[in-house]
Scaffold this motif. Structure first.
Motif, mmCIF file in Angstrom:
data_model
loop_
_atom_site.group_PDB
_atom_site.id
_atom_site.type_symbol
_atom_site.label_atom_id
_atom_site.label_comp_id
_atom_site.label_asym_id
_atom_site.label_seq_id
_atom_site.Cartn_x
_atom_site.Cartn_y
_atom_site.Cartn_z
ATOM 1 N N ALA A 194 -8.006 54.135 135.893
ATOM 2 C CA ALA A 194 -8.320 54.518 134.514
ATOM 3 C C ALA A 194 -9.648 55.256 134.404
ATOM 4 C CB ALA A 194 -8.329 53.278 133.624
ATOM 5 N N PHE A 195 -10.654 54.778 135.130
ATOM 6 C CA PHE A 195 -12.004 55.323 134.964
ATOM 7 C C PHE A 195 -12.726 55.502 136.297
ATOM 8 C CE2 PHE A 195 -11.368 52.855 130.936
ATOM 9 C CZ PHE A 195 -11.260 53.959 130.098
ATOM 10 N N GLY A 196 -11.966 55.767 137.334
ATOM 11 C CA GLY A 196 -12.578 55.883 138.648
ATOM 12 C C GLY A 196 -12.040 57.040 139.442
ATOM 13 N N PRO A 197 -12.035 56.909 140.768
ATOM 14 C CA PRO A 197 -11.708 58.039 141.644
ATOM 15 C C PRO A 197 -10.231 58.239 141.937
ATOM 16 C CG PRO A 197 -12.413 56.180 142.967
ATOM 17 C CD PRO A 197 -12.541 55.752 141.532
ATOM 18 N N ASP A 198 -9.359 57.361 141.427
ATOM 19 C CA ASP A 198 -7.951 57.395 141.831
ATOM 20 C C ASP A 198 -7.015 57.484 140.625
ATOM 21 O OD1 ASP A 198 -5.771 57.297 143.541
ATOM 22 O OD2 ASP A 198 -5.775 55.101 143.696
ATOM 23 N N PRO A 199 -7.168 58.519 139.769
ATOM 24 C CA PRO A 199 -6.408 58.554 138.516
ATOM 25 C C PRO A 199 -4.921 58.825 138.675
ATOM 26 C CG PRO A 199 -7.608 60.594 138.798
ATOM 27 C CD PRO A 199 -8.060 59.673 139.901
ATOM 28 N N GLY A 200 -4.498 59.280 139.837
ATOM 29 C CA GLY A 200 -3.090 59.620 140.011
ATOM 30 C C GLY A 200 -2.246 58.530 140.649
ATOM 31 N N ARG A 201 -2.824 57.377 140.916
ATOM 32 C CA ARG A 201 -2.078 56.311 141.601
ATOM 33 C C ARG A 201 -0.854 55.889 140.796
ATOM 34 N NH1 ARG A 201 -4.499 50.422 143.594
ATOM 35 N NH2 ARG A 201 -2.494 49.448 144.042
ATOM 36 N N TRP A 202 0.270 55.817 141.471
ATOM 37 C CA TRP A 202 1.522 55.354 140.857
ATOM 38 C C TRP A 202 2.418 54.791 141.944
ATOM 39 C CZ3 TRP A 202 2.656 54.565 135.916
ATOM 40 C CH2 TRP A 202 3.980 54.251 135.592
ATOM 41 N N PRO A 203 3.070 53.645 141.726
ATOM 42 C CA PRO A 203 3.025 52.844 140.500
ATOM 43 C C PRO A 203 1.679 52.156 140.303
ATOM 44 C CG PRO A 203 4.311 51.727 142.197
ATOM 45 C CD PRO A 203 3.997 53.086 142.739
ATOM 46 N N LEU A 204 1.425 51.797 139.081
ATOM 47 C CA LEU A 204 0.166 51.148 138.752
ATOM 48 C C LEU A 204 0.228 49.660 139.095
ATOM 49 C CD1 LEU A 204 -0.443 52.731 135.236
ATOM 50 C CD2 LEU A 204 -1.662 53.263 137.357
ATOM 51 N N PRO A 205 -0.927 49.062 139.399
ATOM 52 C CA PRO A 205 -0.954 47.607 139.605
ATOM 53 C C PRO A 205 -0.503 46.877 138.344
ATOM 54 C CG PRO A 205 -3.002 48.634 140.347
ATOM 55 C CD PRO A 205 -2.241 49.690 139.607
ATOM 56 N N ALA A 206 0.017 45.685 138.521
ATOM 57 C CA ALA A 206 0.462 44.885 137.374
ATOM 58 C C ALA A 206 -0.733 44.432 136.543
ATOM 59 C CB ALA A 206 1.246 43.672 137.863
ATOM 60 N N ALA A 207 -0.468 44.181 135.269
ATOM 61 C CA ALA A 207 -1.502 43.685 134.358
ATOM 62 C C ALA A 207 -1.187 42.254 133.968
ATOM 63 C CB ALA A 207 -1.574 44.560 133.115
ATOM 64 N N THR A 208 -2.200 41.404 134.015
ATOM 65 C CA THR A 208 -2.012 40.000 133.622
ATOM 66 C C THR A 208 -2.917 39.596 132.470
ATOM 67 O OG1 THR A 208 -3.599 39.278 135.299
ATOM 68 C CG2 THR A 208 -1.270 39.321 135.929
ATOM 69 N N THR A 209 -3.865 40.446 132.107
ATOM 70 C CA THR A 209 -4.779 40.140 131.003
ATOM 71 C C THR A 209 -4.734 41.271 129.982
ATOM 72 O OG1 THR A 209 -6.713 41.273 131.940
ATOM 73 C CG2 THR A 209 -6.326 38.990 132.642
ATOM 74 N N ALA A 210 -5.322 41.007 128.812
ATOM 75 C CA ALA A 210 -5.366 42.029 127.768
ATOM 76 C C ALA A 210 -6.163 43.249 128.225
ATOM 77 C CB ALA A 210 -5.973 41.437 126.497
ATOM 78 N N ASP A 211 -7.297 43.015 128.873
ATOM 79 C CA ASP A 211 -8.098 44.139 129.371
ATOM 80 C C ASP A 211 -7.296 44.992 130.354
ATOM 81 O OD1 ASP A 211 -10.516 43.722 128.002
ATOM 82 O OD2 ASP A 211 -11.107 42.155 129.410
ATOM 83 N N GLU A 212 -6.539 44.343 131.217
ATOM 84 C CA GLU A 212 -5.753 45.077 132.201
ATOM 85 C C GLU A 212 -4.644 45.891 131.546
ATOM 86 O OE1 GLU A 212 -6.452 42.091 136.001
ATOM 87 O OE2 GLU A 212 -4.603 41.961 134.832
ATOM 88 N N LEU A 213 -4.066 45.373 130.471
ATOM 89 C CA LEU A 213 -3.051 46.135 129.760
ATOM 90 C C LEU A 213 -3.639 47.428 129.191
ATOM 91 C CD1 LEU A 213 -1.134 43.296 127.889
ATOM 92 C CD2 LEU A 213 -0.162 44.856 129.587
ATOM 93 N N TRP A 214 -4.852 47.341 128.652
ATOM 94 C CA TRP A 214 -5.485 48.553 128.122
ATOM 95 C C TRP A 214 -5.771 49.538 129.252
ATOM 96 C CZ3 TRP A 214 -10.988 49.996 128.283
ATOM 97 C CH2 TRP A 214 -11.218 51.198 127.604
ATOM 98 N N LEU A 215 -6.286 49.047 130.370
ATOM 99 C CA LEU A 215 -6.576 49.928 131.497
ATOM 100 C C LEU A 215 -5.306 50.599 132.006
ATOM 101 C CD1 LEU A 215 -9.115 47.676 133.423
ATOM 102 C CD2 LEU A 215 -9.634 49.844 132.293
ATOM 103 N N ARG A 216 -4.219 49.853 132.084
ATOM 104 C CA ARG A 216 -2.945 50.439 132.519
ATOM 105 C C ARG A 216 -2.503 51.540 131.562
ATOM 106 N NH1 ARG A 216 1.423 48.419 135.695
ATOM 107 N NH2 ARG A 216 2.745 49.131 133.972
ATOM 108 N N ALA A 217 -2.660 51.300 130.270
ATOM 109 C CA ALA A 217 -2.256 52.297 129.280
ATOM 110 C C ALA A 217 -3.087 53.562 129.422
ATOM 111 C CB ALA A 217 -2.388 51.724 127.873
#
Length: 258
Positions: free
Chosen positions: A8-31
């Motif tokens: 989301a905010f670092g050197p690897d913006p094209g990574r796919w698939p994205l890591p899973a999200a387990t917290t609210a903060d992680e859901l925002w980062l995934r989005a």
């Protein structure tokens, strides 16, 4: 969360698939990460999950602003305005979140041709931020450059865009650095320096293509096609532009408002 921050905010913006999200903060980062790749369906799904989790107000503000940015990218500035308004309300007394939301509202106003309002909102955001650096300050420079372009202040637009480039160099987000180059190319074009605009745009296109930032690649090919004179064939640029648009549509981006 570290892996999602890197996308989301670092050197690897094209990574796919994205890591899973387990917290609210992680859901925002995934989005945020998915949106940068033009994967709007995935991004909106995560924002919907986040909304159901009833996040704390500042995170809710960021989520509203992120949803607004997706609407704006797809040409729906009036819809974006309602989400940015909710972002302002949720931000409360948090300075960075409030400034971020005001910048979003300024971009919405700009897209609707309300230039005086856009300027007022940017001034309010700048007053809140002061000398702060980072993501929100970079966004402030982007929208300030865009407003200057739309109001015929070419040299000021270039100045704001160059400030965004400098600010992005001191921040770890490859996506923000790439978008700053996109804004600079557009500002140079608006200022009449077409040779520099082509040079910056072609270099930025190589970067966005490598990083998988499809919406930014689309914007760059639109610019290169419009200004002409590129070392690349016009047909090649047009084909790439259309392919990027089709990819965004396939990933859930509705272009109907454009």
């Amino acid at each position: 969360m570290d892996a999602l921050v890197e996308v989301a905010f670092g050197p690897d913006p094209g990574r796919w698939p994205l890591p899973a999200a387990t917290t609210a903060d992680e859901l925002w980062l995934r989005a945020v990460a998915a949106g940068g790749q033009g994967r709007y369906a995935s991004a909106l799904s995560d924002l919907d999950r986040l909304a159901r989790a009833r996040p704390e107000p500042v995170l809710a503000s960021h989520a509203f602003g992120t949803r607004a940015s997706f609407e704006r990218q797809l040409g729906r500035h009036e819809v974006a305005r309602s989400w940015d308004g909710r972002a302002v309300a949720a931000a409360g007394q948090d300075v960075e979140a409030a400034a971020d939301a005001l910048i979003g509202l300024a971009a919405d106003a700009l897209g609707r041709g309300r230039f005086a309002l856009s300027r007022q909102l940017l001034e309010r955001a700048a007053d809140l931020l002061g000398n702060a650096s980072g993501r929100v300050a970079i966004r402030l420079s982007w929208v300030s450059a865009e407003l200057a372009m739309c109001t015929g202040r070419g040299s000021q637009a270039v100045g704001y865009a160059e400030a965004a480039v400098r600010a992005a160099e001191g921040w770890p987000s490859a996506r923000h650095a790439a978008k700053s180059q996109v804004v600079l190319a557009a500002a140079l074009c608006g200022a009449g320096d077409l040779d520099a605009a082509r040079r910056v745009a072609q270099q930025a296109w190589e970067t966005t293509e490598r990083l998988g930032l499809v919406p930014l690649s689309w914007a760059l090919t639109c610019l290169l096609h419009d200004v002409g004179g590129s070392s690349l064939a016009a047909a090649q640029i047009a084909a790439a532009r259309d392919a990027y648009a089709a990819t965004v549509a396939h990933r859930g981006g509705d272009w109907s408002a454009r």
